[in-house]
Design a protein around this motif. Structure first.
Motif, PDB file in Angstrom:
ATOM      1  N   GLY A 126      16.027 -34.926 -14.143  1.00  0.00           N
ATOM      2  CA  GLY A 126      16.047 -35.832 -15.280  1.00  0.00           C
ATOM      3  C   GLY A 126      14.658 -35.994 -15.887  1.00  0.00           C
ATOM      4  O   GLY A 126      13.664 -35.542 -15.323  1.00  0.00           O
ATOM      5  N   ASP A 127      14.593 -36.633 -17.062  1.00  0.00           N
ATOM      6  CA  ASP A 127      13.335 -36.694 -17.809  1.00  0.00           C
ATOM      7  C   ASP A 127      12.819 -38.110 -18.024  1.00  0.00           C
ATOM      8  O   ASP A 127      11.943 -38.330 -18.847  1.00  0.00           O
ATOM      9  CB  ASP A 127      13.491 -35.990 -19.163  1.00  0.00           C
ATOM     10  N   SER A 128      13.333 -39.091 -17.271  1.00  0.00           N
ATOM     11  CA  SER A 128      12.921 -40.467 -17.535  1.00  0.00           C
ATOM     12  C   SER A 128      11.521 -40.788 -17.021  1.00  0.00           C
ATOM     13  O   SER A 128      10.994 -41.863 -17.275  1.00  0.00           O
ATOM     14  CB  SER A 128      13.926 -41.455 -16.931  1.00  0.00           C
ATOM     15  N   MET A 129      10.890 -39.858 -16.274  1.00  0.00           N
ATOM     16  CA  MET A 129       9.522 -40.075 -15.803  1.00  0.00           C
ATOM     17  C   MET A 129       8.600 -38.946 -16.259  1.00  0.00           C
ATOM     18  O   MET A 129       7.559 -38.710 -15.661  1.00  0.00           O
ATOM     19  CB  MET A 129       9.503 -40.186 -14.276  1.00  0.00           C
ATOM     20  N   ASN A 130       8.977 -38.239 -17.341  1.00  0.00           N
ATOM     21  CA  ASN A 130       8.242 -37.021 -17.692  1.00  0.00           C
ATOM     22  C   ASN A 130       6.866 -37.265 -18.307  1.00  0.00           C
ATOM     23  O   ASN A 130       6.127 -36.316 -18.550  1.00  0.00           O
ATOM     24  CB  ASN A 130       9.080 -36.115 -18.599  1.00  0.00           C
ATOM     25  N   LYS A 131       6.486 -38.514 -18.541  1.00  0.00           N
ATOM     26  CA  LYS A 131       5.101 -38.785 -18.923  1.00  0.00           C
ATOM     27  C   LYS A 131       4.157 -38.640 -17.730  1.00  0.00           C
ATOM     28  O   LYS A 131       2.957 -38.449 -17.900  1.00  0.00           O
ATOM     29  CB  LYS A 131       4.963 -40.198 -19.501  1.00  0.00           C
ATOM     30  N   VAL A 132       4.735 -38.733 -16.534  1.00  0.00           N
ATOM     31  CA  VAL A 132       3.942 -38.708 -15.305  1.00  0.00           C
ATOM     32  C   VAL A 132       4.277 -37.507 -14.437  1.00  0.00           C
ATOM     33  O   VAL A 132       3.387 -36.828 -13.914  1.00  0.00           O
ATOM     34  CB  VAL A 132       4.152 -39.998 -14.488  1.00  0.00           C
ATOM     35  N   ILE A 133       5.566 -37.221 -14.298  1.00  0.00           N
ATOM     36  CA  ILE A 133       6.003 -36.175 -13.386  1.00  0.00           C
ATOM     37  C   ILE A 133       7.127 -35.392 -14.045  1.00  0.00           C
ATOM     38  O   ILE A 133       8.124 -35.972 -14.479  1.00  0.00           O
ATOM     39  CB  ILE A 133       6.435 -36.783 -12.023  1.00  0.00           C
ATOM     40  N   PRO A 134       7.004 -34.078 -14.178  1.00  0.00           N
ATOM     41  CA  PRO A 134       7.997 -33.291 -14.910  1.00  0.00           C
ATOM     42  C   PRO A 134       9.283 -33.085 -14.127  1.00  0.00           C
ATOM     43  O   PRO A 134       9.297 -33.113 -12.886  1.00  0.00           O
ATOM     44  CB  PRO A 134       7.277 -31.957 -15.135  1.00  0.00           C
ATOM     45  N   GLU A 135      10.357 -32.873 -14.868  1.00  0.00           N
ATOM     46  CA  GLU A 135      11.630 -32.551 -14.234  1.00  0.00           C
ATOM     47  C   GLU A 135      11.496 -31.251 -13.448  1.00  0.00           C
ATOM     48  O   GLU A 135      10.842 -30.306 -13.877  1.00  0.00           O
ATOM     49  CB  GLU A 135      12.725 -32.404 -15.291  1.00  0.00           C
ATOM     50  N   GLY A 136      12.093 -31.219 -12.290  1.00  0.00           N
ATOM     51  CA  GLY A 136      12.028 -30.043 -11.434  1.00  0.00           C
ATOM     52  C   GLY A 136      10.904 -30.080 -10.422  1.00  0.00           C
ATOM     53  O   GLY A 136      10.861 -29.261  -9.511  1.00  0.00           O
ATOM     54  N   ALA A 137       9.975 -31.029 -10.572  1.00  0.00           N
ATOM     55  CA  ALA A 137       8.874 -31.139  -9.621  1.00  0.00           C
ATOM     56  C   ALA A 137       9.395 -31.630  -8.273  1.00  0.00           C
ATOM     57  O   ALA A 137      10.482 -32.211  -8.174  1.00  0.00           O
ATOM     58  CB  ALA A 137       7.813 -32.096 -10.152  1.00  0.00           C
ATOM     59  N   LEU A 138       8.604 -31.385  -7.231  1.00  0.00           N
ATOM     60  CA  LEU A 138       8.920 -31.901  -5.905  1.00  0.00           C
ATOM     61  C   LEU A 138       8.029 -33.101  -5.644  1.00  0.00           C
ATOM     62  O   LEU A 138       6.809 -32.977  -5.575  1.00  0.00           O
ATOM     63  CB  LEU A 138       8.712 -30.820  -4.845  1.00  0.00           C
ATOM     64  N   ALA A 139       8.638 -34.257  -5.544  1.00  0.00           N
ATOM     65  CA  ALA A 139       7.902 -35.506  -5.347  1.00  0.00           C
ATOM     66  C   ALA A 139       7.744 -35.786  -3.859  1.00  0.00           C
ATOM     67  O   ALA A 139       8.712 -35.706  -3.094  1.00  0.00           O
ATOM     68  CB  ALA A 139       8.637 -36.658  -6.017  1.00  0.00           C
ATOM     69  N   LEU A 140       6.522 -36.105  -3.443  1.00  0.00           N
ATOM     70  CA  LEU A 140       6.258 -36.479  -2.052  1.00  0.00           C
ATOM     71  C   LEU A 140       6.265 -37.998  -1.961  1.00  0.00           C
ATOM     72  O   LEU A 140       5.482 -38.668  -2.651  1.00  0.00           O
ATOM     73  CB  LEU A 140       4.921 -35.918  -1.583  1.00  0.00           C
TER      74      LEU A 140
END
Length: 217
Positions: A126-140
């Motif tokens: 999803g894209d609701s946080m794409n100002k900070v973290i892009p869609e498809g990224a792996l969040a730790l």
């Protein structure tokens, strides 16, 4: 060789039962059984406890070993500056999605893994946080770090759905704020009354993220 097989070989080399190993590291014997059966993967903090008890490196349990898990391979430079961490499932950064466990391990920089030994990775959808973290990224995400107002965290809504949002705690509730270029995403507020029937709980603070190897640019 998998983490589970490394743990089993190490346990058998020291003539320990699953119950005895479980007592040493403070878990149930059922947990040890699920690791050795490769149904689940232990957290990095638990792996560190096992390594500390037997006087070995954590990498001796995480990395593939062809011979003995207590020996360190000097012929495999790949991964020497990285460490494997569990990818547990997917997390929505738009409409919440049910967290589905994924049995996988992903290499992250060793410094990151050792700084956050109890953290886990989740894929951002999803894209609701794409100002900070892009869609498809792996969040730790680290479940052991206390959340302060304004931190980005994985939040479980209604017990099983998960979303990545900036979190603000109030006396009468909690606000989940998107950080998106898409104006369709709106800030959500859950009052204490709302949370009586729709509980909201923090699953982990965002501490780092990475692009997967197969991401398209």
């Amino acid at each position: 060789m998998s983490i589970g097989k490394n743990i089993k070989r190490l346990r058998e080399q020291h003539n320990l039962t699953q119950e005895q190993l479980a007592n040493i590291i403070g878990v149930s014997d059922k947990a040890v059984s699920t690791w050795e059966s490769e149904l689940k993967t232990p957290r990095m903090g638990t792996i560190q406890k096992i390594a500390d008890h037997f006087g070995i490196l954590k990498s001796d349990i995480i990395e593939d070993k062809k011979d003995n898990v207590t020996s360190i391979s000097s012929s495999a430079p790949h991964g020497i500056d990285s460490i494997k961490m569990p990818l547990l499932g997917s997390i929505s950064a738009g409409v919440p999605l049910e967290m589905i466990e994924v049995q996988d391990l992903v290499n992250v920089p060793r410094e990151v893994g050792e700084t956050y030994p109890d953290a886990f990775l989740l894929e951002v959808i999803g894209d609701s946080m794409n100002k900070v973290i892009p869609e498809g990224a792996l969040a730790l995400l680290d479940p052991t770090i206390e959340i302060s107002n304004g931190d980005i965290a994985a939040v479980a809504v209604n017990g099983y759905d998960a979303t990545l949002k900036r979190v603000f705690k109030h006396q009468d509730g909690v606000t989940l704020e998107p950080l998106s270029y898409n104006p369709e995403h709106k800030t959500q507020f859950y009052s204490d009354k709302d949370m009586d029937h729709c509980p909201v709980s923090i699953k982990g603070k965002l501490v780092w993220y990475m692009a997967p190897l197969d991401i398209k640019f």
